[in-house]
Design a protein around this motif. Structure first.
Motif, PDB file in Angstrom:
ATOM      1  N   SER A 239       0.826  -1.208   0.000  1.00 46.90           N
ATOM      2  CA  SER A 239       0.000   0.000   0.000  1.00 46.90           C
ATOM      3  C   SER A 239       0.859   1.256   0.000  1.00 46.90           C
ATOM      4  O   SER A 239       0.557   2.247  -0.684  1.00 46.90           O
ATOM      5  N   LEU A 240       1.960   1.225   0.759  1.00 46.79           N
ATOM      6  CA  LEU A 240       2.859   2.374   0.793  1.00 46.79           C
ATOM      7  C   LEU A 240       3.568   2.563  -0.546  1.00 46.79           C
ATOM      8  O   LEU A 240       3.788   3.700  -0.993  1.00 46.79           O
ATOM      9  N   SER A 243       0.919   4.312  -2.654  1.00 45.68           N
ATOM     10  CA  SER A 243       0.526   5.657  -2.233  1.00 45.68           C
ATOM     11  C   SER A 243       1.674   6.663  -2.308  1.00 45.68           C
ATOM     12  O   SER A 243       1.441   7.862  -2.519  1.00 45.68           O
ATOM     13  N   LEU A 244       2.899   6.204  -2.135  1.00 51.68           N
ATOM     14  CA  LEU A 244       4.055   7.101  -2.163  1.00 51.68           C
ATOM     15  C   LEU A 244       4.811   7.051  -3.492  1.00 51.68           C
ATOM     16  O   LEU A 244       5.816   7.746  -3.654  1.00 51.68           O
ATOM     17  N   LEU A 403      -2.736   1.861   7.489  1.00 53.16           N
ATOM     18  CA  LEU A 403      -2.095   2.675   6.455  1.00 53.16           C
ATOM     19  C   LEU A 403      -2.194   4.153   6.792  1.00 53.16           C
ATOM     20  O   LEU A 403      -1.215   4.899   6.646  1.00 53.16           O
ATOM     21  N   GLN A 404      -3.328   4.583   7.263  1.00 51.53           N
ATOM     22  CA  GLN A 404      -3.501   5.990   7.610  1.00 51.53           C
ATOM     23  C   GLN A 404      -2.584   6.391   8.767  1.00 51.53           C
ATOM     24  O   GLN A 404      -1.994   7.488   8.745  1.00 51.53           O
ATOM     25  N   GLN A 407       0.956   6.596   7.280  1.00 51.21           N
ATOM     26  CA  GLN A 407       1.111   7.765   6.411  1.00 51.21           C
ATOM     27  C   GLN A 407       1.281   9.037   7.236  1.00 51.21           C
ATOM     28  O   GLN A 407       2.089   9.912   6.878  1.00 51.21           O
ATOM     29  N   HIS A 408       0.543   9.124   8.329  1.00 51.21           N
ATOM     30  CA  HIS A 408       0.686  10.290   9.218  1.00 51.21           C
ATOM     31  C   HIS A 408       2.095  10.351   9.802  1.00 51.21           C
ATOM     32  O   HIS A 408       2.719  11.427   9.848  1.00 51.21           O
ATOM     33  N   ILE A 410       4.849   9.069   8.555  1.00 51.10           N
ATOM     34  CA  ILE A 410       5.804   9.366   7.480  1.00 51.10           C
ATOM     35  C   ILE A 410       5.786  10.851   7.147  1.00 51.10           C
ATOM     36  O   ILE A 410       6.835  11.479   6.948  1.00 51.10           O
ATOM     37  N   ARG A 411       4.591  11.429   7.092  1.00 54.17           N
ATOM     38  CA  ARG A 411       4.504  12.877   6.821  1.00 54.17           C
ATOM     39  C   ARG A 411       5.186  13.666   7.928  1.00 54.17           C
ATOM     40  O   ARG A 411       5.894  14.654   7.677  1.00 54.17           O
TER      41      ARG A 411
END
Length: 416
Positions: A239-240, A243-244, A403-404, A407-408, A410-411
């Protein structure tokens, strides 16, 4: 001829012996004395009145030879003595002296036929194996070199005297560049030593030589996803990647897949060296891919170290090297990631996911299912590795929610 002189790091009187008598406790330690000492408690249980007692230690030869000899003896004892004897992992060491740890076994033969002696006769033919027997008299016990024939003269008695448990599990004296490798050259040297007995070693070293360039400038962030099997690593990393718009790598790398089964059957020293070199090949791939895009890595050095430390250290979690130990340090010559995330789920949920998979497992993955102590040690070792340390992520929610979360992070940490 007594072969104890080959014990490096000191004579018998300076060494401590340890037996993994109770997996829930620290190793049971004892030393040797010229004077009788009364045995009590756990020591009395270990050296009790039932059966003949022996210990053997693999002390001679090079490190590869010792590792393979120990593994062969372990297989022989498990096959030949399982029904008749209690066999415990044992060791000998000089307190606080690195590389003084000598592996072995403690045998309590309860059979009327004394089946262990025939096996010991064969094993003692090796110059690298030293065998002791233990004799009792009332509340006292002493050690002497064992021989399949009667002694011409009475050997000197070395009386068993209880010793305090070591501050650190004795195996930690030998973990560095034996179970966990902290530079490529050390792991490389082990496979070089194996090149004549394991032909595949040459092919692995050739792959390493082809990937030595690991230079990396100011490239994109590198994010490592760690965790036990069935914690959702594969789903998350895929998924990453999408998305990335990232590159997805795995350790060990795919180029080593043809050799994994061969090296998984080898003793820890050789197996760990193989997987350590896999990390350096992965590092070379990271260095190239991170110049073009973010890189997601499915397992890396944390896995290699956590499993190795948990396997090398017997017993309970408290036996692990203390937090802050140099054994948790990142290798100076291995490319570091920007972020490491450790996925965790409850033991019950992980077992449910594994059952749903129904796929083949490595020996260590199978051990995780049946041995709660081992699982706890692996998880704790993960958490103690520093520079970079793992950020723990609860992977129990749905894949979308996990995943959410990630993602948070990583940001926030990598500004992607």
């Amino acid at each position: 001829m007594l072969k104890t002189a080959a014990f490096r790091g000191g004579q018998l009187s300076s060494r401590v012996f340890a037996v993994e008598f109770d997996p829930r406790a620290r190793p049971l330690c004892f030393a040797l004395s010229d004077s009788p000492r009364e045995l009590r408690g756990a020591h009395r249980q270990l050296f009790g009145d039932d059966g003949k007692l022996f210990s053997l230690h693999v002390h001679g030869g090079g490190r590869v030879e010792k590792a393979r000899t120990h593994a062969e003896i372990k297989r022989e004892l498990s096959v030949s003595l399982a029904r008749h004897c209690d066999v415990y992992e044992a060791s000998s060491f000089v307190p606080d002296v690195k590389n003084s740890f000598v592996k072995g076994f403690f045998i309590r033969d309860r059979s009327t036929a004394a089946v262990s002696e025939d096996i010991l006769k064969t094993l003692q033919r090796s110059e690298s194996v030293c065998v002791f027997s233990y004799e009792r008299e009332g509340q006292y016990c002493w050690l002497e070199p064992w021989s399949p024939v009667s002694h011409v003269q009475e050997p000197a008695r070395h009386y068993i005297t209880p010793a305090a448990a070591a501050e650190h599990h004795p195996s930690t004296l030998n973990i560095s560049n034996s179970d966990v490798f902290y530079c490529m050259d050390e792991a490389y040297a082990v496979l070089q030593e194996c090149s004549e007995i394991i032909p595949e070693s040459k092919e692995v070293l050739k792959l390493v030589d082809e990937q030595l360039e690991t230079s990396r400038g100011d490239g994109f962030p590198v994010i490592v996803i760690e965790g036990l099997d069935a914690t959702g690593k594969t789903t998350l990393t895929e998924s990453l990647r999408e998305s990335l718009n990232a590159a997805l790598l795995k350790s060990p790398p795919q180029c080593l897949a043809p050799f994994r089964q061969r090296f998984d059957s080898e003793p820890p020293l050789i197996r760990r060296a193989f997987y350590a070199l896999g990390n350096y090949i992965t590092a070379a791939h990271i260095g190239k891919e991170s110049l073009r895009a973010p890189v997601i890595v499915d397992r890396y050095w944390h896995s290699t170290a956590a499993y190795a430390i948990a396997t090398a250290v017997g017993g309970r979690v408290e036996n692990l090297p203390k937090p802050g130990s140099e054994l948790y340090r990142w290798p100076e010559d291995l490319l570091q990631p920007n972020l490491v995330l450790l996925l965790t789920v409850s033991p019950e949920e992980r077992l449910r996911r594994l059952r749903d998979r129904g796929q083949d497992k490595t020996a260590e993955e199978a051990e995780l299912e049946i041995n709660q102590l081992f699982r706890l040690k692996v998880e704790e070792a993960y958490k103690r590795i520093q520079n970079p340390a793992c950020i723990i992520v609860d992977a129990s929610p749905s894949p979308r929610e996990v995943l959410q979360q990630v993602q948070h992070l990583i940001r926030d940490k990598c500004h992607l």
